[in-house]
Design a protein around this motif. Sequence first.
Motif, PDB file in Angstrom:
ATOM      1  N   ALA A 213     -27.493 -66.960 -41.735  1.00  0.00           N
ATOM      2  CA  ALA A 213     -28.175 -65.664 -41.699  1.00  0.00           C
ATOM      3  C   ALA A 213     -27.224 -64.481 -41.736  1.00  0.00           C
ATOM      4  N   GLY A 214     -25.991 -64.671 -41.406  1.00  0.00           N
ATOM      5  CA  GLY A 214     -25.035 -63.573 -41.368  1.00  0.00           C
ATOM      6  C   GLY A 214     -24.731 -63.176 -39.939  1.00  0.00           C
ATOM      7  N   PRO A 215     -23.590 -62.561 -39.710  1.00  0.00           N
ATOM      8  CA  PRO A 215     -23.161 -62.263 -38.341  1.00  0.00           C
ATOM      9  C   PRO A 215     -24.001 -61.228 -37.618  1.00  0.00           C
ATOM     10  N   LEU A 216     -24.664 -60.327 -38.321  1.00  0.00           N
ATOM     11  CA  LEU A 216     -25.490 -59.339 -37.626  1.00  0.00           C
ATOM     12  C   LEU A 216     -26.746 -59.969 -37.039  1.00  0.00           C
ATOM     13  N   ALA A 217     -27.196 -61.064 -37.622  1.00  0.00           N
ATOM     14  CA  ALA A 217     -28.374 -61.761 -37.082  1.00  0.00           C
ATOM     15  C   ALA A 217     -28.064 -62.402 -35.735  1.00  0.00           C
ATOM     16  N   PHE A 218     -26.799 -62.494 -35.395  1.00  0.00           N
ATOM     17  CA  PHE A 218     -26.407 -63.067 -34.111  1.00  0.00           C
ATOM     18  C   PHE A 218     -26.950 -62.235 -32.953  1.00  0.00           C
ATOM     19  N   VAL A 219     -27.151 -60.962 -33.185  1.00  0.00           N
ATOM     20  CA  VAL A 219     -27.727 -60.086 -32.166  1.00  0.00           C
ATOM     21  C   VAL A 219     -29.124 -60.575 -31.788  1.00  0.00           C
ATOM     22  N   ALA A 220     -29.865 -61.075 -32.773  1.00  0.00           N
ATOM     23  CA  ALA A 220     -31.223 -61.573 -32.514  1.00  0.00           C
ATOM     24  C   ALA A 220     -31.203 -62.804 -31.618  1.00  0.00           C
ATOM     25  N   LEU A 221     -30.127 -63.541 -31.610  1.00  0.00           N
ATOM     26  CA  LEU A 221     -30.024 -64.713 -30.737  1.00  0.00           C
ATOM     27  C   LEU A 221     -29.623 -64.329 -29.313  1.00  0.00           C
ATOM     28  N   ALA A 222     -28.791 -63.320 -29.183  1.00  0.00           N
ATOM     29  CA  ALA A 222     -28.278 -62.949 -27.868  1.00  0.00           C
ATOM     30  C   ALA A 222     -29.156 -61.934 -27.138  1.00  0.00           C
ATOM     31  N   ALA A 223     -29.813 -61.045 -27.853  1.00  0.00           N
ATOM     32  CA  ALA A 223     -30.575 -59.959 -27.222  1.00  0.00           C
ATOM     33  C   ALA A 223     -31.681 -60.446 -26.285  1.00  0.00           C
ATOM     34  N   PRO A 224     -32.489 -61.432 -26.652  1.00  0.00           N
ATOM     35  CA  PRO A 224     -33.533 -61.875 -25.714  1.00  0.00           C
ATOM     36  C   PRO A 224     -32.968 -62.474 -24.432  1.00  0.00           C
ATOM     37  N   GLN A 225     -31.849 -63.167 -24.552  1.00  0.00           N
ATOM     38  CA  GLN A 225     -31.235 -63.764 -23.361  1.00  0.00           C
ATOM     39  C   GLN A 225     -30.684 -62.692 -22.428  1.00  0.00           C
ATOM     40  N   ILE A 226     -30.078 -61.675 -23.002  1.00  0.00           N
ATOM     41  CA  ILE A 226     -29.557 -60.577 -22.191  1.00  0.00           C
ATOM     42  C   ILE A 226     -30.711 -59.802 -21.556  1.00  0.00           C
ATOM     43  N   ALA A 227     -31.781 -59.577 -22.315  1.00  0.00           N
ATOM     44  CA  ALA A 227     -32.941 -58.868 -21.770  1.00  0.00           C
ATOM     45  C   ALA A 227     -33.558 -59.641 -20.611  1.00  0.00           C
ATOM     46  N   ARG A 228     -33.639 -60.958 -20.749  1.00  0.00           N
ATOM     47  CA  ARG A 228     -34.190 -61.778 -19.665  1.00  0.00           C
ATOM     48  C   ARG A 228     -33.291 -61.726 -18.437  1.00  0.00           C
ATOM     49  N   LEU A 229     -31.991 -61.712 -18.639  1.00  0.00           N
ATOM     50  CA  LEU A 229     -31.047 -61.628 -17.529  1.00  0.00           C
ATOM     51  C   LEU A 229     -31.157 -60.280 -16.820  1.00  0.00           C
ATOM     52  N   LEU A 230     -31.364 -59.200 -17.568  1.00  0.00           N
ATOM     53  CA  LEU A 230     -31.452 -57.868 -16.984  1.00  0.00           C
ATOM     54  C   LEU A 230     -32.778 -57.616 -16.271  1.00  0.00           C
ATOM     55  N   HIS A 231     -33.838 -58.271 -16.710  1.00  0.00           N
ATOM     56  CA  HIS A 231     -35.165 -58.018 -16.149  1.00  0.00           C
ATOM     57  C   HIS A 231     -35.770 -59.321 -15.657  1.00  0.00           C
TER      58      HIS A 231
END
Length: 94
Positions: free
Chosen positions: A13-31
């Motif tokens: 998918a390309g390296p920018l799509a990596f944000v889509a893999l990490a963002a939900p995990q970080i959001a869950r950790l923050l909230h």
Amino acid sequence: MGVALTAVATSVAGPLAFVALAAPQIARLLHRRTPGISLPGAALVGAVLLAGADWVAAHAFAPVQLPTGAVTVSAGGGYLLWLLLGRRRNGRTG
């Protein structure tokens, strides 16, 4: 196995799509108060990650500008590796 699957998804998918893999995990950790992952929270975290990565890519090694994808993969890969190692230490495998 998780790191290998993430590497395959990123290479396809390309390296920018990596944000889509990490963002939900970080959001869950923050909230942690609500169960599951909030879509608006994950979108906001993804936007902040991408804007931050773009700023770092443009200013970290000025006057040389790095590709934004290199910054997102470095930061996101380190975070996901930390997540996987943390689960292993706590005895959770899934």
